[in-house]
Design a protein around this motif. Sequence first.
Motif, PDB file in Angstrom:
ATOM      1  N   LEU A 198       0.845  -1.174   0.000  1.00  0.00           N
ATOM      2  CA  LEU A 198       0.000   0.000   0.000  1.00  0.00           C
ATOM      3  C   LEU A 198       0.897   1.246   0.000  1.00  0.00           C
ATOM      4  O   LEU A 198       2.014   1.209   0.525  1.00  0.00           O
ATOM      5  N   PRO A 199       0.433   2.334  -0.585  1.00  0.00           N
ATOM      6  CA  PRO A 199       1.265   3.554  -0.669  1.00  0.00           C
ATOM      7  C   PRO A 199       1.303   4.314   0.647  1.00  0.00           C
ATOM      8  O   PRO A 199       0.789   5.423   0.778  1.00  0.00           O
ATOM      9  N   ILE A 200       1.946   3.709   1.642  1.00  0.00           N
ATOM     10  CA  ILE A 200       2.114   4.313   2.959  1.00  0.00           C
ATOM     11  C   ILE A 200       3.560   4.781   3.059  1.00  0.00           C
ATOM     12  O   ILE A 200       4.492   3.979   2.934  1.00  0.00           O
ATOM     13  N   GLY A 201       3.773   6.067   3.282  1.00  0.00           N
ATOM     14  CA  GLY A 201       5.082   6.669   3.143  1.00  0.00           C
ATOM     15  C   GLY A 201       6.193   5.983   3.905  1.00  0.00           C
ATOM     16  O   GLY A 201       7.281   5.764   3.374  1.00  0.00           O
ATOM     17  N   TRP A 213      -2.166  -7.156  -2.396  1.00  0.00           N
ATOM     18  CA  TRP A 213      -1.582  -6.068  -1.628  1.00  0.00           C
ATOM     19  C   TRP A 213      -1.064  -6.545  -0.278  1.00  0.00           C
ATOM     20  O   TRP A 213      -1.444  -7.603   0.229  1.00  0.00           O
ATOM     21  N   THR A 214      -0.196  -5.727   0.297  1.00  0.00           N
ATOM     22  CA  THR A 214       0.273  -5.938   1.655  1.00  0.00           C
ATOM     23  C   THR A 214       0.548  -4.577   2.269  1.00  0.00           C
ATOM     24  O   THR A 214       0.746  -3.588   1.556  1.00  0.00           O
ATOM     25  N   GLY A 215       0.568  -4.515   3.588  1.00  0.00           N
ATOM     26  CA  GLY A 215       0.805  -3.248   4.281  1.00  0.00           C
ATOM     27  C   GLY A 215      -0.035  -3.151   5.529  1.00  0.00           C
ATOM     28  O   GLY A 215      -0.966  -3.940   5.739  1.00  0.00           O
ATOM     29  N   SER A 216       0.263  -2.158   6.353  1.00  0.00           N
ATOM     30  CA  SER A 216      -0.416  -2.040   7.650  1.00  0.00           C
ATOM     31  C   SER A 216      -1.772  -1.354   7.553  1.00  0.00           C
ATOM     32  O   SER A 216      -2.530  -1.346   8.513  1.00  0.00           O
ATOM     33  N   PHE A 270     -10.489  -4.273 -11.057  1.00  0.00           N
ATOM     34  CA  PHE A 270      -9.434  -5.073 -10.424  1.00  0.00           C
ATOM     35  C   PHE A 270     -10.022  -5.934  -9.312  1.00  0.00           C
ATOM     36  O   PHE A 270     -10.906  -5.505  -8.556  1.00  0.00           O
ATOM     37  N   LEU A 271      -9.501  -7.136  -9.184  1.00  0.00           N
ATOM     38  CA  LEU A 271      -9.871  -8.054  -8.114  1.00  0.00           C
ATOM     39  C   LEU A 271      -8.815  -7.948  -7.015  1.00  0.00           C
ATOM     40  O   LEU A 271      -7.619  -8.048  -7.288  1.00  0.00           O
ATOM     41  N   LEU A 272      -9.241  -7.728  -5.790  1.00  0.00           N
ATOM     42  CA  LEU A 272      -8.332  -7.410  -4.688  1.00  0.00           C
ATOM     43  C   LEU A 272      -8.165  -8.599  -3.758  1.00  0.00           C
ATOM     44  O   LEU A 272      -9.149  -9.181  -3.288  1.00  0.00           O
ATOM     45  N   ARG A 273      -6.908  -8.938  -3.488  1.00  0.00           N
ATOM     46  CA  ARG A 273      -6.600 -10.011  -2.544  1.00  0.00           C
ATOM     47  C   ARG A 273      -5.377  -9.604  -1.723  1.00  0.00           C
ATOM     48  O   ARG A 273      -4.474  -8.944  -2.230  1.00  0.00           O
ATOM     49  N   GLU A 274      -5.359 -10.035  -0.477  1.00  0.00           N
ATOM     50  CA  GLU A 274      -4.221  -9.726   0.388  1.00  0.00           C
ATOM     51  C   GLU A 274      -3.145 -10.795   0.243  1.00  0.00           C
ATOM     52  O   GLU A 274      -3.446 -11.986   0.162  1.00  0.00           O
ATOM     53  N   GLN A 275      -1.890 -10.372   0.221  1.00  0.00           N
ATOM     54  CA  GLN A 275      -0.784 -11.315   0.146  1.00  0.00           C
ATOM     55  C   GLN A 275      -0.690 -12.119   1.434  1.00  0.00           C
ATOM     56  O   GLN A 275      -1.019 -11.635   2.516  1.00  0.00           O
ATOM     57  N   GLY A 289       5.535  -6.800 -10.259  1.00  0.00           N
ATOM     58  CA  GLY A 289       5.474  -5.805  -9.203  1.00  0.00           C
ATOM     59  C   GLY A 289       4.796  -4.548  -9.712  1.00  0.00           C
ATOM     60  O   GLY A 289       4.388  -4.456 -10.876  1.00  0.00           O
ATOM     61  N   SER A 290       4.691  -3.566  -8.853  1.00  0.00           N
ATOM     62  CA  SER A 290       4.017  -2.315  -9.235  1.00  0.00           C
ATOM     63  C   SER A 290       4.998  -1.174  -9.459  1.00  0.00           C
ATOM     64  O   SER A 290       4.587  -0.027  -9.619  1.00  0.00           O
TER      65      SER A 290
END
Length: 219
Positions: free
Chosen positions: A11-14, A58-61, A75-80, A108-109
């Motif tokens: 996720l785009p978390i700085g 996706w992955t992230g906090s 888009f189909l969304l799934r967590e890693q 990758g993105s």
Amino acid sequence: MTDALIIFSRLPIGHETKTRLAPLLNESQRRELHLAMWHDIFREAVKLSANTDIFLYWTGSGSINDYGEHIPPSFLLREQSGENLGARMSNAMSDIFSSGYSRSILIGSDIPALKAGNLAKAFRLLDDADVVLGPSDDGGYWLIGMRGFFPEAFGVKSWGNSDVLTATTEALRCSGIAFSFADTLNDIDTPEDVRDFMNRSPAFPSEVYKFLAGTKCFS
């Protein structure tokens, strides 16, 4: 059945994304760079959507729901899931083939020079090869595609070093799995990657290029 394209992304978390760019970009800038990467790669991915289902793993906090405005609704969304990158990629590929897809590509993105044509070529290579790999100049790979689930490809002992591509091809060769190579492209992980991208790339309509040019941080 249609093909599957898997996009792996944080996720785009700085403070969680592109941390090796910290000497060059602050947290806010790394978030904006990540969103620019999403914009560019999603734009190219949707060009394949007539014949390809697109998954964002996706992955992230944070929560993926906080970023819906940036993600195409198709888009189909799934967590890693998995303890390391290899396990997460293996689990994602296993999920996709268990869902009935016969061919899948995972990327990758953060490959700013990626075009839809690079992906289309990789899918075509799967007509004759069991596995397709997209090499990177750093010794890794930016793409892995399969026409069936081959877990042997994900048994690399150490990820994130210059031996990943070699170790992967050796594992495939030893298992008798036919593989081929797609185009060579590079991701952006380090300040040197940023400078290399800016020095190589023409000023095509790219959000990544425009953002980095605006920061004046690559000169």
